[in-house]
Enzyme design. Structure first.
Site, PDB file in Angstrom:
ATOM      1  N   ARG A 151     -19.265 -73.319  35.472  1.00 45.65           N
ATOM      2  CA  ARG A 151     -20.289 -72.955  34.504  1.00 45.65           C
ATOM      3  C   ARG A 151     -20.563 -74.182  33.649  1.00 45.65           C
ATOM      4  O   ARG A 151     -19.632 -74.748  33.076  1.00 45.65           O
ATOM      5  CB  ARG A 151     -19.806 -71.811  33.610  1.00 45.65           C
ATOM      6  N   CYS A 260     -28.901 -74.426  39.519  1.00 47.51           N
ATOM      7  CA  CYS A 260     -28.183 -73.611  40.507  1.00 47.51           C
ATOM      8  C   CYS A 260     -28.844 -72.267  40.788  1.00 47.51           C
ATOM      9  O   CYS A 260     -29.373 -72.053  41.874  1.00 47.51           O
ATOM     10  CB  CYS A 260     -26.743 -73.400  40.053  1.00 47.51           C
TER      11      CYS A 260
END
Length: 433
Positions: A151, A260
């Site tokens: 993340r 992403c």
């Protein structure tokens, strides 16, 4: 262990630094000479909390070095492929040129027993294709696929302390080598899943697709809330108490972005179509459409707050990165909203703690300032689109002294609506009455 990391972008630089921090001897390889020079000088080429510290630490010990020459990786026992898989031009499919190029470059330099490990997010079937090529070109080596689950903003911690490890392997040797690489995490109790290539590839894209779906679901509910007068934040709190649903990622707002989620769900859909199962992932097209629609909703709210016209109105846009604790502006909803408002004739003044330099490269037509106060000064409207801590902590009374008009669009639903309204602000959130 002796490790090489091929590709020193966001994923590769973090992975190389973290592996060296864990005690391995690591060489990072990239064709970008400027990037390698920065990394070799222990200067991260992008912002990621904690990266500068472990990069300096690992470089100082001598366990981490960088090079533009793939031959310098020849002594490595493990070679991680960490290159990008962007969306292909004119298609939703993933562009695998960089993966194939990295693979072709490292194959001639593989020592006996070497393990090539894919970290990049790729369409299912990529690993088996590369494994077949490796069997012909370098039968003394083997392949594994070990997807990353980083993340942005927490990438260093996610690498040093992963919440799970997934190995897609073709033999026991590959799993044994990866166990040595991740020994610290395994000894700390990190769950480890050993599976086949296809499953390992699917784990990553399936996880991203699920998260994207959850975000778009609550944003779809925010549209219904707007139409019915309901409060989507209270709705999310209520359904989030259901253990089967959970509260995380149920935050309505301007949607997801970054390098992403958007391109990964599109590539997943494209791959399903190639496999003849496009209908199975048809819902992801709507997930994508809902996400993009949220940006327009924020723009529409802004125009409505300005009595129907943004022309020549000064608008302070707080945030340009796609999320806080990052300088990443790729497919950023915040930057998109700023650009759309500029296109409507508004005098847009954008600010961000970390993303201004990257935003200016992509959209130089916007006016950027580094100070939040400077952005707010004289604004007819404030639009909060990236939930940086300093924006969430703004005091409505103090902020009112800086602006020309007390109007605010909370594009992330992170402000206390009652407090802002009590201070005389016209507050508008996403799916909030």
């Amino acid at each position: 262990m002796r490790i090489s990391v091929i590709g020193c972008g966001y994923l590769g630089a973090v992975h190389a630094s973290a592996m060296a921090e864990l005690g391995h001897h690591v060489i990072g390889i990239d064709v970008d000479e400027a990037k390698i020079a920065e990394l070799a000088a222990a200067r991260p080429p992008f912002f990621e909390p904690g990266l500068a510290e472990i990069l300096r630490s690992a470089t100082a010990t001598g366990r981490l070095r960088f090079s533009t020459e793939i031959a310098d990786a020849a002594e490595a026992e493990v070679h991680f492929l960490a290159v990008g898989t962007p969306q292909a031009t004119g298609s939703n499919a993933a562009d695998l040129r960089f993966v194939d190029a990295a693979f072709d470059a490292v194959v001639p330099h593989l020592a006996d027993g070497a393990l090539v490990v894919g970290k990049s997010t790729v369409p299912v079937g990529t690993a088996s294709r590369l494994a077949a090529r490796l069997a012909d070109a370098a039968p003394h080596a083997s392949l594994a696929w070990n997807p990353e689950f980083l993340r942005e903003g927490y990438a260093v911690r996610d690498t040093l302390e992963p919440d799970r490890l997934v190995y897609g392997v073709g033999d026991d040797h590959a799993a044994s080598v990866l166990d040595q690489v991740y020994r610290a995490a395994i000894e700390a109790g990190t769950p480890r899943i050993i599976t086949d290539y296809a499953t390992a590839e699917l784990v990553k894209v399936a996880a991203n697709a699920f998260l994207a779906t959850k975000i778009s679901f609550i944003n779809a509910m925010s549209e219904i809330a707007d139409a019915s007068g309901a409060d989507v934040t209270a709705l999310a709190d209520a359904i989030g108490h259901d253990a089967r649903i959970g509260r995380r990622f149920l935050n309505a707002g301007v949607g997801f972005g970054g390098g992403c989620l958007p391109k990964d769900i599109r590539a997943f859909t494209a791959r399903a179509e190639e496999l003849g199962r496009g209908e199975a992932l048809g819902f992801l097209r709507e997930v994508d459409a809902i996400n993009l629609r949220q940006r327009q909703r924020a723009v529409d709210l802004a125009v409505a707050a300005l009595d129907g016209s943004a022309h020549r109105k000064r608008i302070a846009v707080l945030g340009v990165t796609f999320k806080p604790e990052s300088d990443d502006v790729r497919d950023s909803p915040a930057l998109d909203v700023a650009v759309q408002l500029k296109g409507l004739g508004a005098d847009v003044v954008a600010t961000d703690p970390e993303g201004i330099d990257n935003a200016r490269v992509r959209h130089p037509q916007l006016d950027y300032v580094t100070s939040t106060g400077e952005a707010l000064r004289g604004a007819d409207l404030v639009v909060l689109v990236t939930e940086w801590r300093e924006y969430r902590a703004l005091d409505p009374v103090e902020t009112a002294r800086l602006v020309a008009g007390r109007r605010i669009i909370d594009g992330r639903n992170v402000l206390d609506a009652a407090a802002w309204r009590a201070a005389g602000w016209e507050y508008r959130g996403i799916g909030r009455p």
